[in-house]
Design a protein around this motif. Structure first.
Motif, PDB file in Angstrom:
ATOM      1  N   ALA A  51     -12.741  28.763  93.462  1.00 60.62           N
ATOM      2  CA  ALA A  51     -13.542  29.979  93.654  1.00 60.62           C
ATOM      3  C   ALA A  51     -15.028  29.698  93.472  1.00 60.62           C
ATOM      4  O   ALA A  51     -15.871  30.193  94.234  1.00 60.62           O
ATOM      5  N   THR A  52     -15.341  28.874  92.464  1.00 59.70           N
ATOM      6  CA  THR A  52     -16.740  28.551  92.207  1.00 59.70           C
ATOM      7  C   THR A  52     -17.352  27.778  93.371  1.00 59.70           C
ATOM      8  O   THR A  52     -18.519  27.987  93.717  1.00 59.70           O
ATOM      9  N   LEU A  53     -16.577  26.896  93.999  1.00 60.19           N
ATOM     10  CA  LEU A  53     -17.099  26.163  95.155  1.00 60.19           C
ATOM     11  C   LEU A  53     -17.423  27.112  96.306  1.00 60.19           C
ATOM     12  O   LEU A  53     -18.413  26.927  97.017  1.00 60.19           O
ATOM     13  N   GLY A  54     -16.589  28.137  96.482  1.00 61.09           N
ATOM     14  CA  GLY A  54     -16.879  29.122  97.517  1.00 61.09           C
ATOM     15  C   GLY A  54     -18.162  29.879  97.217  1.00 61.09           C
ATOM     16  O   GLY A  54     -18.988  30.118  98.117  1.00 61.09           O
ATOM     17  N   ILE A  55     -18.344  30.239  95.952  1.00 60.36           N
ATOM     18  CA  ILE A  55     -19.566  30.947  95.572  1.00 60.36           C
ATOM     19  C   ILE A  55     -20.773  30.015  95.670  1.00 60.36           C
ATOM     20  O   ILE A  55     -21.874  30.441  96.032  1.00 60.36           O
ATOM     21  N   LEU A  56     -20.569  28.736  95.365  1.00 57.83           N
ATOM     22  CA  LEU A  56     -21.656  27.759  95.494  1.00 57.83           C
ATOM     23  C   LEU A  56     -22.139  27.700  96.936  1.00 57.83           C
ATOM     24  O   LEU A  56     -23.356  27.704  97.200  1.00 57.83           O
ATOM     25  N   GLU A  57     -21.208  27.641  97.886  1.00 57.20           N
ATOM     26  CA  GLU A  57     -21.619  27.609  99.296  1.00 57.20           C
ATOM     27  C   GLU A  57     -22.430  28.846  99.649  1.00 57.20           C
ATOM     28  O   GLU A  57     -23.475  28.762 100.307  1.00 57.20           O
ATOM     29  N   ARG A  58     -21.967  29.998  99.210  1.00 58.37           N
ATOM     30  CA  ARG A  58     -22.669  31.241  99.498  1.00 58.37           C
ATOM     31  C   ARG A  58     -24.059  31.257  98.864  1.00 58.37           C
ATOM     32  O   ARG A  58     -25.031  31.706  99.466  1.00 58.37           O
ATOM     33  N   THR A  59     -24.147  30.726  97.644  1.00 57.44           N
ATOM     34  CA  THR A  59     -25.431  30.705  96.934  1.00 57.44           C
ATOM     35  C   THR A  59     -26.426  29.778  97.622  1.00 57.44           C
ATOM     36  O   THR A  59     -27.617  30.092  97.756  1.00 57.44           O
TER      37      THR A  59
ATOM     38  N   ARG B 104     -14.684  20.756  98.517  1.00 61.81           N
ATOM     39  CA  ARG B 104     -14.991  21.675  99.622  1.00 61.81           C
ATOM     40  C   ARG B 104     -16.170  21.112 100.402  1.00 61.81           C
ATOM     41  O   ARG B 104     -17.132  20.614  99.800  1.00 61.81           O
ATOM     42  N   LEU B 105     -16.083  21.181 101.712  1.00 64.98           N
ATOM     43  CA  LEU B 105     -17.214  20.774 102.544  1.00 64.98           C
ATOM     44  C   LEU B 105     -18.177  21.948 102.628  1.00 64.98           C
ATOM     45  O   LEU B 105     -17.822  23.034 103.097  1.00 64.98           O
ATOM     46  N   ILE B 106     -19.385  21.741 102.137  1.00 66.48           N
ATOM     47  CA  ILE B 106     -20.412  22.777 102.181  1.00 66.48           C
ATOM     48  C   ILE B 106     -21.424  22.394 103.262  1.00 66.48           C
ATOM     49  O   ILE B 106     -21.994  21.294 103.220  1.00 66.48           O
ATOM     50  N   PRO B 107     -21.658  23.259 104.245  1.00 66.66           N
ATOM     51  CA  PRO B 107     -22.554  22.915 105.357  1.00 66.66           C
ATOM     52  C   PRO B 107     -24.024  22.995 104.944  1.00 66.66           C
ATOM     53  O   PRO B 107     -24.765  23.899 105.364  1.00 66.66           O
ATOM     54  N   ALA B 108     -24.423  22.067 104.111  1.00 68.25           N
ATOM     55  CA  ALA B 108     -25.811  22.009 103.626  1.00 68.25           C
ATOM     56  C   ALA B 108     -26.088  20.591 103.171  1.00 68.25           C
ATOM     57  O   ALA B 108     -25.175  19.804 102.908  1.00 68.25           O
ATOM     58  N   ALA B 109     -27.374  20.263 103.085  1.00 63.73           N
ATOM     59  CA  ALA B 109     -27.773  18.937 102.614  1.00 63.73           C
ATOM     60  C   ALA B 109     -27.489  18.816 101.116  1.00 63.73           C
ATOM     61  O   ALA B 109     -27.513  19.813 100.374  1.00 63.73           O
ATOM     62  N   ALA B 110     -27.268  17.591 100.660  1.00 62.23           N
ATOM     63  CA  ALA B 110     -26.938  17.358  99.254  1.00 62.23           C
ATOM     64  C   ALA B 110     -28.047  17.827  98.330  1.00 62.23           C
ATOM     65  O   ALA B 110     -27.777  18.361  97.244  1.00 62.23           O
ATOM     66  N   ASP B 111     -29.316  17.657  98.736  1.00 63.54           N
ATOM     67  CA  ASP B 111     -30.399  18.068  97.842  1.00 63.54           C
ATOM     68  C   ASP B 111     -30.456  19.580  97.672  1.00 63.54           C
ATOM     69  O   ASP B 111     -30.832  20.087  96.603  1.00 63.54           O
ATOM     70  N   ASP B 112     -30.051  20.329  98.699  1.00 66.72           N
ATOM     71  CA  ASP B 112     -30.016  21.783  98.567  1.00 66.72           C
ATOM     72  C   ASP B 112     -28.907  22.223  97.609  1.00 66.72           C
ATOM     73  O   ASP B 112     -29.083  23.157  96.826  1.00 66.72           O
ATOM     74  N   VAL B 113     -27.765  21.554  97.693  1.00 70.19           N
ATOM     75  CA  VAL B 113     -26.666  21.874  96.776  1.00 70.19           C
ATOM     76  C   VAL B 113     -27.054  21.489  95.355  1.00 70.19           C
ATOM     77  O   VAL B 113     -26.843  22.261  94.401  1.00 70.19           O
TER      78      VAL B 113
ATOM     79  N   PRO C 140     -22.362  12.750 101.082  1.00 69.70           N
ATOM     80  CA  PRO C 140     -22.713  13.131 102.455  1.00 69.70           C
ATOM     81  C   PRO C 140     -21.477  13.057 103.352  1.00 69.70           C
ATOM     82  O   PRO C 140     -20.651  12.155 103.225  1.00 69.70           O
ATOM     83  N   ALA C 141     -21.326  14.024 104.220  1.00 74.80           N
ATOM     84  CA  ALA C 141     -20.173  14.061 105.117  1.00 74.80           C
ATOM     85  C   ALA C 141     -20.595  14.709 106.425  1.00 74.80           C
ATOM     86  O   ALA C 141     -21.621  15.387 106.503  1.00 74.80           O
ATOM     87  N   GLU C 142     -19.802  14.480 107.460  1.00 75.32           N
ATOM     88  CA  GLU C 142     -20.094  15.093 108.753  1.00 75.32           C
ATOM     89  C   GLU C 142     -20.045  16.609 108.604  1.00 75.32           C
ATOM     90  O   GLU C 142     -19.060  17.174 108.134  1.00 75.32           O
ATOM     91  N   GLY C 143     -21.122  17.252 108.954  1.00 74.45           N
ATOM     92  CA  GLY C 143     -21.178  18.701 108.867  1.00 74.45           C
ATOM     93  C   GLY C 143     -21.746  19.225 107.567  1.00 74.45           C
ATOM     94  O   GLY C 143     -21.783  20.431 107.347  1.00 74.45           O
ATOM     95  N   GLY C 144     -22.195  18.325 106.673  1.00 73.84           N
ATOM     96  CA  GLY C 144     -22.780  18.801 105.421  1.00 73.84           C
ATOM     97  C   GLY C 144     -22.526  17.878 104.241  1.00 73.84           C
ATOM     98  O   GLY C 144     -22.691  16.668 104.345  1.00 73.84           O
ATOM     99  N   THR C 145     -22.101  18.448 103.138  1.00 69.84           N
ATOM    100  CA  THR C 145     -21.883  17.692 101.901  1.00 69.84           C
ATOM    101  C   THR C 145     -20.499  18.008 101.349  1.00 69.84           C
ATOM    102  O   THR C 145     -20.139  19.185 101.190  1.00 69.84           O
ATOM    103  N   LEU C 146     -19.729  16.954 101.099  1.00 69.10           N
ATOM    104  CA  LEU C 146     -18.435  17.144 100.436  1.00 69.10           C
ATOM    105  C   LEU C 146     -18.704  17.270  98.943  1.00 69.10           C
ATOM    106  O   LEU C 146     -19.160  16.326  98.301  1.00 69.10           O
ATOM    107  N   VAL C 147     -18.425  18.447  98.390  1.00 65.92           N
ATOM    108  CA  VAL C 147     -18.695  18.715  96.982  1.00 65.92           C
ATOM    109  C   VAL C 147     -17.366  18.753  96.236  1.00 65.92           C
ATOM    110  O   VAL C 147     -16.459  19.522  96.583  1.00 65.92           O
ATOM    111  N   THR C 148     -17.244  17.917  95.205  1.00 64.09           N
ATOM    112  CA  THR C 148     -16.055  17.891  94.366  1.00 64.09           C
ATOM    113  C   THR C 148     -16.403  18.457  93.001  1.00 64.09           C
ATOM    114  O   THR C 148     -17.290  17.939  92.313  1.00 64.09           O
ATOM    115  N   SER C 149     -15.718  19.519  92.643  1.00 63.00           N
ATOM    116  CA  SER C 149     -15.892  20.121  91.319  1.00 63.00           C
ATOM    117  C   SER C 149     -14.791  19.583  90.418  1.00 63.00           C
ATOM    118  O   SER C 149     -13.619  19.549  90.815  1.00 63.00           O
TER     119      SER C 149
END
Length: 328
Positions: A311-319, A178-187, A275-284
């Motif tokens: 579902a967890t990736l969605g909650i991760l973005e929200r968190t 999931r692409l999360i619109p945040a920097a990798a260090d924040d995730v 790192p990806a355009e628009g944020g961080t591509l996070v693979t669970s």
């Protein structure tokens, strides 16, 4: 379990052995697809009156609705009691005079090795020498093995049977991204925080966590669990230790879980950040390739479906967003 002889007339049994495979054991690599070397076969004790033999190799467990024929040889003379390994090549070089190969279910007149679908479980391969009361069955060379079997039915005096097995393991890893619109260090800050694991839990089982932010492989923290929330397994409330197995700051974190049961299961949970355009591509990911055979016999894997990872990736973005607001 499908018995290929269940509705066939009864026939006397006689002895079949092989130097290539033992009855009930797995095929050797030579008898798998790719090498396609037919097994060595020796038989003895055929019924009186045998005038010829046929040899078939059949997989009743193939997901076709009709099984899969790997080899069929007709009109083997009655004085022949052995086929050398590799007899079933393209030219039938090891077959006795008068014998011939019919096309298998891949429409090749040769032996075709085992190739069960990945994750489909153990397949059985019935290697059968049929003792017949005629010198020739009269089937055409381009006939199917099924037609051979139908023609043989009224001529079978005996069957010598050996069953080999083969299994292709299925995938032992799930991954969702999931692409999360945040920097990798924040995730990564959420993923390396014990309480962050509780915050992003999609199962409802994680109640709280105790421990310092992890900084390296081997670090541990405690999570308070409540299985009663799911109502599936009577484990109640208990604690587990999360053990970090991989730690690359802002790039990857993975862990396993150790609880009261020994030995530990050793399935691995992790996140990979790019790192990806628009944020961080996070693979669970969830990997159970290191789980011991004892556990694989007791538990059906994966215990966490891909939908839970999503579902967890969605909650991760929200968190991550919530924490950014709370701690600008």
């Amino acid at each position: 379990m499908n018995d290929p002889f269940a509705r066939l007339p009864e026939a006397a049994s006689f002895t079949l052995t092989s130097s290539s495979v033992t009855d009930g054991a797995a095929w050797s690599p030579d008898q798998w697809a790719g090498k396609d070397i037919s097994p060595q076969l020796s038989w003895s004790g055929a019924p009186l009156g045998t005038k010829s033999y046929a040899v078939t190799v059949y997989d009743p467990d193939a997901p076709t609705g009709s099984g899969f024929w790997h080899w069929a040889v007709a009109d083997i003379p009655a004085d022949v009691t052995e086929l050398p390994e590799g007899a079933g090549d393209d030219s039938g070089s090891g077959l006795p005079e008068g014998a011939f190969q019919l096309p298998n279910d891949a429409r090749a007149a040769r032996f075709l090795g085992a190739a069960p679908p990945a994750g489909h479980g153990v397949h059985r391969y019935f290697v059968v020498v049929h003792a017949l009361d005629v010198e020739s069955l009269g089937v055409p060379a381009d006939a199917t093995p099924a037609l051979l079997g139908f023609t043989m039915t009224s001529h079978v005096l005996g069957r010598a049977v050996l069953v080999a097995t083969a299994e292709t393991p299925g995938a032992e890893r799930l991954e969702v991204s999931r692409l999360i619109p945040a920097a990798a260090d924040d995730v990564f800050a959420v993923l390396s925080d014990p309480k962050g694991h509780v915050d992003i839990d999609a199962s409802g089982m994680l109640i709280d966590a105790e421990g310092d932010r992890v900084e390296k492989e081997g670090d541990r923290f405690v999570v308070h669990m409540d299985r009663e929330a799911l109502g599936d397994v009577p484990l109640g409330k208990y604690d587990v230790e999360v053990v970090i197995t991989r730690f690359v700051p802002d790039e990857e974190i993975a862990w396993t879980v150790e609880g009261r049961i020994r030995p530990p299961v050793r399935h691995i949970y992790g996140y990979r950040l790019e790192p990806a355009e628009g944020g961080t591509l996070v693979t669970s990911y969830y990997d159970w390739s290191e789980v011991g055979e004892e556990w694989k016999r007791r538990v059906t894997f994966p215990v966490v479906p891909g939908s839970a990872l999503k579902a967890t990736l969605g909650i991760l973005e929200r968190t991550v967003r919530r924490r950014a607001v709370s701690h600008p």
